[in-house]
Write an enzyme that holds these catalytic residues in place. Structure first.
Site, short mmCIF file in Angstrom:
data_model
loop_
_atom_site.label_atom_id
_atom_site.label_comp_id
_atom_site.label_asym_id
_atom_site.label_seq_id
_atom_site.Cartn_x
_atom_site.Cartn_y
_atom_site.Cartn_z
N LYS A 152 16.60 76.38 52.11
CA LYS A 152 17.90 75.70 51.99
C LYS A 152 18.93 76.67 51.42
O LYS A 152 19.34 76.60 50.27
CB LYS A 152 17.77 74.44 51.12
CG LYS A 152 17.31 73.24 51.95
CD LYS A 152 17.33 71.96 51.18
CE LYS A 152 18.63 71.22 51.25
NZ LYS A 152 18.93 70.63 52.55
N1 PMP Z 1 16.90 70.36 58.45
C1 PMP Z 1 18.02 70.67 57.81
C2 PMP Z 1 18.91 71.73 58.35
C3 PMP Z 1 18.36 70.01 56.60
O1 PMP Z 1 19.48 70.31 55.95
C4 PMP Z 1 17.51 68.99 56.12
C5 PMP Z 1 17.87 68.25 54.87
N2 PMP Z 1 17.40 68.90 53.73
C6 PMP Z 1 16.34 68.72 56.83
C7 PMP Z 1 16.06 69.42 57.99
C8 PMP Z 1 15.35 67.73 56.30
O2 PMP Z 1 14.68 68.31 55.20
P1 PMP Z 1 14.12 67.44 54.01
O3 PMP Z 1 13.28 66.40 54.62
O4 PMP Z 1 13.32 68.36 53.18
O5 PMP Z 1 15.31 66.87 53.31
#
Ligand code: PMP
Length: 318
Positions: A162
């Site tokens: 992230k």
């Molecule tokens: N892909 C992207 C680009 C994201 O920003 C997110 C949100 N965090 C997700 C997938 C989903 O990830 P998570 O389930 O860990 O929130």
């Protein structure tokens, strides 16, 4: 009439819980400090009783924060136990009695007058909380388009973490989709295969099988995706396959939904104006929303290890 307070009372910043008003930085800190920043998005959900609040998969989110920091060469000065405690304490201090979003952000501190590629910055770390209502089981749906922007790839910027700068790519795709009259986008990777949405992963249902792009497709290593794969297999008894996905599979799927911390499970009812299935929420998506809601709100004892109880001391005043 008293003015409603639109921010939490406290944030956690560099090792301490502090009053919101005290947490300021000088304007010259803007810029390079956040180009290399990384963050997390975590949810806390209320339970059925007023003193119940559960953070969903806190440990896994903090572990991903640690990996993100490692990859962008920011040093994490705190143990994951300390960060866990700090997050629980912050929710209690902010008297959080509603579904909420928790956002840790790690950035390079003290960058004024420094070069952007300098190594060895001190890392600043902020955790803040804000209300975020769940839309699970609300009937909310979205229409999507395949973006003309390609997803960033491993050889450009690491999509698996992230990294704040990754979200420029997401933002371009999201803005394009909305300007073109859609709610969201699906990005293809540079091989032309389905990758993910601007802030969510993508899953499709085809017969008795659920298919989702594998981690090598340029996706974030999503914690929700991981949890839903388990629920689809164990609770709904479905086969889940992680593989390369073609764009046209989206157009022919029985059901499509996006998933993520903010997206939860969001049914997609059309893509590029092809109706998905019969154009309404499908049975697998509906059942998954329900199963996920039970897990998040503490009703499904089988997945207690995914929940960190906050144990609110003071019940909400209704
Ligand atoms: N892909 C992207 C680009 C994201 O920003 C997110 C949100 N965090 C997700 C997938 C989903 O990830 P998570 O389930 O860990 O929130």
């Amino acid at each position: 009439m008293t003015q409603e307070i639109m921010h939490p009372r406290f944030v956690w910043w560099n090792g301490q819980r502090r009053p919101w008003e005290e947490c300021t930085i000088h304007v010259t800190e803007l810029g390079w400090s956040t180009v290399g920043a990384v963050f997390e998005g975590i949810r806390a959900y209320t339970g059925d009783r007023p003193d119940e609040l559960y953070i969903f998969r806190l440990r896994e989110h903090l572990e991903r924060l640690e990996r993100s920091m490692r990859l962008v060469r920011l040093k994490l000065e705190y143990s994951l136990d300390e960060l866990s405690e700090a997050t629980i304490d912050l929710l209690r201090a902010n008297n959080v009695h509603e579904d909420s979003y928790i956002r840790p952000l790690a950035y390079a501190a003290d960058t004024s007058g420094k070069r952007f590629a300098q190594i060895g910055h001190d890392a600043a770390l902020l955790v803040n909380t804000s209300p975020m209502a769940s839309h699970l089981k609300s009937g909310m749906t979205q229409v999507a388009k395949v973006s003309s922007w390609r997803r960033i790839s491993e050889d450009v910027m690491p999509p698996r973490i992230k990294n704040l700068s990754n979200y420029r790519n997401s933002q371009l795709a999201g803005m394009e989709a909305r300007l073109d009259g859609y709610d969201t986008a699906v990005l293809l990777n540079n091989q032309g295969k389905v990758s993910e949405g601007p802030g969510a992963c993508v899953m499709l249902v085809s017969g008795n099988q659920v298919v989702t792009p594998h981690v090598g497709s340029g996706i974030l290593e999503s914690i929700t995706r991981d949890a839903l794969i388990v629920l689809l297999r164990e609770v709904l008894d479905l086969e889940v396959v992680e593989r390369e996905v073609d764009r046209t599979e989206l157009y022919l799927a029985d059901e499509v939904f996006t998933c993520g911390t903010a997206a939860e499970v969001t049914p997609i009812t059309s893509i590029d104006k092809y109706p998905v299935g019969n154009g309404s929420i499908g049975p697998v998506t509906r059942a998954l929303e329900s199963a996920f809601d039970d897990v998040l709100r503490g009703r499904d004892a089988r997945y207690g290890h995914w929940r960190t109880p906050v144990e609110l001391a003071v019940p909400a005043v209704v």
